[in-house]
Design a protein around this motif. Structure first.
Motif, PDB file in Angstrom:
ATOM      1  N   UNK A 149      -5.112   7.517   9.264  1.00  0.00           N
ATOM      2  CA  UNK A 149      -3.854   7.919   9.901  1.00  0.00           C
ATOM      3  C   UNK A 149      -2.708   7.819   8.903  1.00  0.00           C
ATOM      4  N   UNK A 150      -1.558   8.380   9.293  1.00  0.00           N
ATOM      5  CA  UNK A 150      -0.299   8.235   8.544  1.00  0.00           C
ATOM      6  C   UNK A 150      -0.397   8.777   7.121  1.00  0.00           C
ATOM      7  N   UNK A 151      -1.040   9.920   6.957  1.00  0.00           N
ATOM      8  CA  UNK A 151      -1.227  10.520   5.633  1.00  0.00           C
ATOM      9  C   UNK A 151      -0.276  11.703   5.467  1.00  0.00           C
ATOM     10  N   UNK A 152       0.357  11.776   4.289  1.00  0.00           N
ATOM     11  CA  UNK A 152       1.311  12.834   3.989  1.00  0.00           C
ATOM     12  C   UNK A 152       0.735  13.877   3.030  1.00  0.00           C
ATOM     13  N   UNK A 153      -0.036  13.456   2.024  1.00  0.00           N
ATOM     14  CA  UNK A 153      -0.652  14.362   1.057  1.00  0.00           C
ATOM     15  C   UNK A 153      -2.074  13.908   0.763  1.00  0.00           C
ATOM     16  N   UNK A 154      -2.909  14.866   0.377  1.00  0.00           N
ATOM     17  CA  UNK A 154      -4.264  14.544  -0.042  1.00  0.00           C
ATOM     18  C   UNK A 154      -4.644  15.444  -1.213  1.00  0.00           C
ATOM     19  N   UNK A 155      -5.402  14.901  -2.164  1.00  0.00           N
ATOM     20  CA  UNK A 155      -5.933  15.676  -3.277  1.00  0.00           C
ATOM     21  C   UNK A 155      -7.370  15.253  -3.506  1.00  0.00           C
ATOM     22  N   UNK A 156      -8.231  16.232  -3.753  1.00  0.00           N
ATOM     23  CA  UNK A 156      -9.657  15.960  -3.968  1.00  0.00           C
ATOM     24  C   UNK A 156     -10.037  16.239  -5.408  1.00  0.00           C
ATOM     25  N   UNK A 157     -10.690  15.271  -6.048  1.00  0.00           N
ATOM     26  CA  UNK A 157     -11.335  15.496  -7.319  1.00  0.00           C
ATOM     27  C   UNK A 157     -12.793  15.846  -7.067  1.00  0.00           C
ATOM     28  N   UNK A 158     -13.599  15.814  -8.107  1.00  0.00           N
ATOM     29  CA  UNK A 158     -15.011  16.112  -7.915  1.00  0.00           C
ATOM     30  C   UNK A 158     -15.672  15.054  -7.046  1.00  0.00           C
ATOM     31  N   UNK A 159     -15.484  13.791  -7.418  1.00  0.00           N
ATOM     32  CA  UNK A 159     -16.091  12.699  -6.673  1.00  0.00           C
ATOM     33  C   UNK A 159     -15.097  11.584  -6.374  1.00  0.00           C
ATOM     34  N   UNK A 160     -13.815  11.863  -6.414  1.00  0.00           N
ATOM     35  CA  UNK A 160     -12.835  10.862  -6.003  1.00  0.00           C
ATOM     36  C   UNK A 160     -11.720  11.539  -5.223  1.00  0.00           C
ATOM     37  N   UNK A 161     -11.026  10.734  -4.426  1.00  0.00           N
ATOM     38  CA  UNK A 161     -10.031  11.239  -3.479  1.00  0.00           C
ATOM     39  C   UNK A 161      -8.766  10.408  -3.566  1.00  0.00           C
ATOM     40  N   UNK A 162      -7.619  11.060  -3.342  1.00  0.00           N
ATOM     41  CA  UNK A 162      -6.332  10.363  -3.327  1.00  0.00           C
ATOM     42  C   UNK A 162      -5.513  10.821  -2.136  1.00  0.00           C
ATOM     43  N   UNK A 163      -4.790   9.892  -1.538  1.00  0.00           N
ATOM     44  CA  UNK A 163      -3.860  10.235  -0.459  1.00  0.00           C
ATOM     45  C   UNK A 163      -2.533   9.521  -0.696  1.00  0.00           C
ATOM     46  N   UNK A 164      -1.463  10.183  -0.272  1.00  0.00           N
ATOM     47  CA  UNK A 164      -0.142   9.552  -0.219  1.00  0.00           C
ATOM     48  C   UNK A 164       0.166   9.311   1.246  1.00  0.00           C
ATOM     49  N   UNK A 165       0.431   8.066   1.571  1.00  0.00           N
ATOM     50  CA  UNK A 165       0.736   7.703   2.953  1.00  0.00           C
ATOM     51  C   UNK A 165       2.203   8.020   3.249  1.00  0.00           C
ATOM     52  N   UNK A 166       2.572   7.892   4.509  1.00  0.00           N
ATOM     53  CA  UNK A 166       3.950   8.199   4.914  1.00  0.00           C
ATOM     54  C   UNK A 166       4.979   7.287   4.267  1.00  0.00           C
ATOM     55  N   UNK A 167       4.552   6.100   3.823  1.00  0.00           N
ATOM     56  CA  UNK A 167       5.475   5.183   3.141  1.00  0.00           C
ATOM     57  C   UNK A 167       5.494   5.408   1.632  1.00  0.00           C
ATOM     58  N   UNK A 168       4.890   6.528   1.170  1.00  0.00           N
ATOM     59  CA  UNK A 168       4.846   6.926  -0.243  1.00  0.00           C
ATOM     60  C   UNK A 168       3.921   6.072  -1.101  1.00  0.00           C
ATOM     61  N   UNK A 169       3.070   5.274  -0.479  1.00  0.00           N
ATOM     62  CA  UNK A 169       2.073   4.510  -1.240  1.00  0.00           C
ATOM     63  C   UNK A 169       0.856   5.390  -1.526  1.00  0.00           C
ATOM     64  N   UNK A 170       0.278   5.231  -2.728  1.00  0.00           N
ATOM     65  CA  UNK A 170      -0.872   6.006  -3.168  1.00  0.00           C
ATOM     66  C   UNK A 170      -2.140   5.181  -3.021  1.00  0.00           C
ATOM     67  N   UNK A 171      -3.126   5.739  -2.305  1.00  0.00           N
ATOM     68  CA  UNK A 171      -4.427   5.098  -2.139  1.00  0.00           C
ATOM     69  C   UNK A 171      -5.511   6.022  -2.701  1.00  0.00           C
ATOM     70  N   UNK A 172      -6.556   5.418  -3.291  1.00  0.00           N
ATOM     71  CA  UNK A 172      -7.635   6.204  -3.869  1.00  0.00           C
ATOM     72  C   UNK A 172      -8.975   5.549  -3.568  1.00  0.00           C
ATOM     73  N   UNK A 173     -10.045   6.367  -3.586  1.00  0.00           N
ATOM     74  CA  UNK A 173     -11.399   5.855  -3.450  1.00  0.00           C
ATOM     75  C   UNK A 173     -12.379   6.862  -4.042  1.00  0.00           C
ATOM     76  N   UNK A 174     -13.619   6.420  -4.254  1.00  0.00           N
ATOM     77  CA  UNK A 174     -14.649   7.290  -4.806  1.00  0.00           C
ATOM     78  C   UNK A 174     -15.225   6.731  -6.095  1.00  0.00           C
ATOM     79  N   UNK A 175     -15.782   7.621  -6.919  1.00  0.00           N
ATOM     80  CA  UNK A 175     -16.361   7.191  -8.192  1.00  0.00           C
ATOM     81  C   UNK A 175     -15.276   6.747  -9.159  1.00  0.00           C
ATOM     82  N   UNK A 176     -15.674   5.844 -10.067  1.00  0.00           N
ATOM     83  CA  UNK A 176     -14.697   5.264 -10.992  1.00  0.00           C
ATOM     84  C   UNK A 176     -15.318   5.021 -12.357  1.00  0.00           C
ATOM     85  N   UNK A 177     -16.244   5.885 -12.774  1.00  0.00           N
ATOM     86  CA  UNK A 177     -16.966   5.666 -14.023  1.00  0.00           C
ATOM     87  C   UNK A 177     -16.070   5.712 -15.242  1.00  0.00           C
TER      88      UNK A 177
END
Length: 429
Positions: free
Chosen positions: A175-203
Motif C-alpha cells: 500500500x501507499x506506493x507512489x512510483x515503481x520501477x522494475x529491473x531484470x530481477x530487482x524492484x524499487x518503489x517510492x512510497x507516499x512519504x518519498x522513502x525508497x524501498x527495494x527488493x530482489x537480487x543483489x549480486x
C-alpha cells in the motif's frame, strides 16, 4: 520458421529491457531556470535528420492481414494516457484507468493468467494510475496507491516471502506506493512519504543496502533512502534522484553505467553514490544511463557498443564512464536495451543506438544501421517508451504509434516481416 521463432525467443530472454522513473508520461512541469551544469566532457554536435513519414493503414476486420497495419479493438486510441514497454510486451492505460496489454506472455507478464502470445490488447485491470513493465515482469499502481505485480519476479524456491513469486494475474503486495520501477530481477518503489524501498537480487549491489554477492538477495522491501522523487532500474544497476536534485547511482559498474569515472568487472558500488546535481529526471537501460538537468540538458554515460550513449562513437570497447552532454532542450528520455530516445520541449522525438529490428524508426534495419547520434524521427510527441527491441510513442493528441521487433507480438502490428522499421499508427476500425 520454427528456427527463427526459437531464435527470437532466446533473444527476448537474454537481457533486460529496463524502465524509467515511472511509466512513460512526459512530466508536465514548468521550465526551470538555467542552472550550472555538472563537470563533464562535451559531446559531439547532435545530428538532425528529416522526419520519417509514419504510416497508418486501416484494417476492416481482425482476420484480414495487411502488411504494416495494426488492428486494435474495443478502445479509442485518443484516450490513451500512459504507455510502458517491457522486454517483449506492451501496455497502456486509458484515461479512465483501464489497463490493456499485449505481446509475449511466456513468463505470465501479460497478467491474463495464460502462458501465451497476445497479438491484440487484453484488458487486465481498472483504476490504474501508473505502470512499469520490466524484462519479463509487470507492475501497476492503482489510484488508491496499491501496488500490484505479475510475471517473472525471480522466485526463489521455498522462499519465505510472497514477494518472490510469479503470479499469472495481478497480485497486490503493498500500500501507499507512489512510483515503481522494475529491473531484470530487482524492484524499487517510492512510497507516499518519498522513502525508497527495494527488493530482489543483489549480486552486484543493485539494491543499495551495502551488501553484494552471488547469494545476496532480499525477499522483503528494504528501505534505502529518504526524500526520493524519481527512481529507475537497469539490468544490474540502479539510480535515484532526491528532492534537492541530487542524482545517486549504485550496483554493477563493469561498463561505466554508474557514471563515477570508473569501469571494470570488479567495480561495484553497494551503496548510493552521488554523481550529479540539478537533475530533474533519470532513466537507465541495460548498461547505459541518462539524466536530464533542470536546464533541459541531456547527459549520458555507460556502455556504448551500439552508439546508445549518443556521443558520436560506437564499438565493442567504447565505454563512457562519466556523464557527457548529448542534447539541449530535452523534456523526457527513455532507454531500452541497447538504444535510446529523447523528446525535446517542442515535441520532437529523437532516437539513437542499436537498430537491428528497426527500433529507431528511421526506416532502416540491421546491425550496420545503428546511429551513434540522435536522429529526428517524429514531431508532436508527448511520451515514448522502449523495450528490448521495440518502441512506442504517444502523440500530443493521444495517438499511439509502435515500431521495431514484432516477432513475439510486442508491437501489435500485422505484418509479413517481424521488423517494423517506421512508426505505425495503431488504427481503430
Amino acid at each position: 520458421m520454427k528456427k527463427l521463432f526459437i531464435i527470437n525467443i532466446v533473444l527476448c530472454i537474454i537481457i533486460a529491457a529496463l524502465t524509467s522513473c515511472s511509466d512513460s508520461k512526459t512530466p508536465k512541469t514548468e521550465e526551470s531556470q538555467t542552472t550550472s551544469a555538472p563537470t563533464t566532457t562535451t559531446a559531439e554536435q547532435t545530428s538532425e535528420n528529416t522526419t520519417v513519414q509514419t504510416t497508418s493503414v486501416p484494417v476492416s476486420t481482425k482476420t484480414e492481414t495487411v502488411s504494416a497495419a495494426a488492428y486494435v479493438a474495443e478502445f479509442d486510441s485518443h484516450n490513451i494516457d500512459r504507455l510502458s514497454l517491457g522486454g517483449c510486451h506492451t501496455g497502456f492505460v486509458k484515461e479512465d484507468g483501464s489497463l490493456y496489454v499485449w505481446g509475449c506472455g511466456f513468463e505470465r507478464q501479460l497478467g491474463n493468467g495464460e502462458y501465451t502470445i497476445a497479438d491484440s490488447p487484453i484488458k487486465i485491470m481498472d483504476d490504474v494510475e501508473k505502470i512499469s513493465f520490466g524484462f519479463e515482469n509487470s507492475a501497476a499502481i492503482t489510484k488508491d496507491g496499491s501496488l500490484y505485480i505479475w510475471g517473472k519476479h525471480n522466485p526463489i524456491p521455498d522462499g519465505p516471502s510472497g514477494l518472490f513469486m510469479c503470479p499469472d494475474v495481478p497480485e497486490k503486495i503493498m500500500d501507499d506506493v507512489k512510483y515503481v520501477s522494475l529491473g531484470t530481477y530487482h524492484t524499487a518503489v517510492i512510497k507516499n512519504d518519498n522513502s525508497l524501498y527495494m527488493w530482489g537480487e543483489n549480486s552486484k549491489g543493485e539494491l543499495g543496502n551495502g551488501k553484494s554477492g552471488y547469494y545476496e538477495y532480499s525477499d522483503t522491501p528494504v528501505k534505502i533512502m529518504d526524500d526520493v522523487r524519481c527512481v529507475s532500474l537497469g539490468f544490474l544497476h540502479s539510480a535515484a534522484i532526491t528532492n534537492d536534485g541530487s542524482l545517486y547511482t549504485w550496483g554493477c559498474n563493469r561498463n561505466g553505467q554508474l557514471g563515477n569515472g570508473k569501469s571494470g568487472e570488479s567495480e561495484i558500488e553497494a551503496e548510493p553514490v552521488k554523481i550529479m546535481d540539478n537533475v530533474q529526471y533519470v532513466s537507465v537501460g541495460e548498461e547505459h544511463s541518462a539524466a536530464i538537468t533542470e536546464d533541459g540538458s541531456l547527459y549520458m554515460w555507460g556502455r556504448n557498443n551500439f552508439g546508445q550513449v549518443g556521443n558520436g562513437h560506437s564499438g565493442e570497447n567504447e565505454i563512457q564512464t562519466e556523464p557527457v552532454k548529448i542534447m539541449d532542450n530535452v523534456q523526457y528520455v527513455s532507454l531500452g536495451m541497447l538504444f535510446s530516445a529523447a523528446i525535446t520541449k517542442d515535441g520532437n522525438l529523437y532516437m539513437w543506438g542499436e537498430n537491428g529490428s528497426g527500433q529507431l524508426g528511421n526506416g532502416e534495419t540491421g546491425n550496420e544501421a545503428l546511429s551513434s547520434v540522435p536522429i529526428k524521427i517524429m514531431d508532436n510527441v508527448e511520451a515514448v517508451s522502449l523495450g528490448n527491441g521495440h518502441s512506442g510513442a504517444l502523440t500530443k493528441n493521444g495517438e499511439l504509434y509502435m515500431w521495431g521487433n514484432n516477432s513475439l507480438g510486442g508491437v501489435g502490428i500485422e505484418s509479413d516481416d517481424y521488423r517494423i522499421p517506421v512508426p505505425t499508427k495503431i488504427y481503430i476500425p
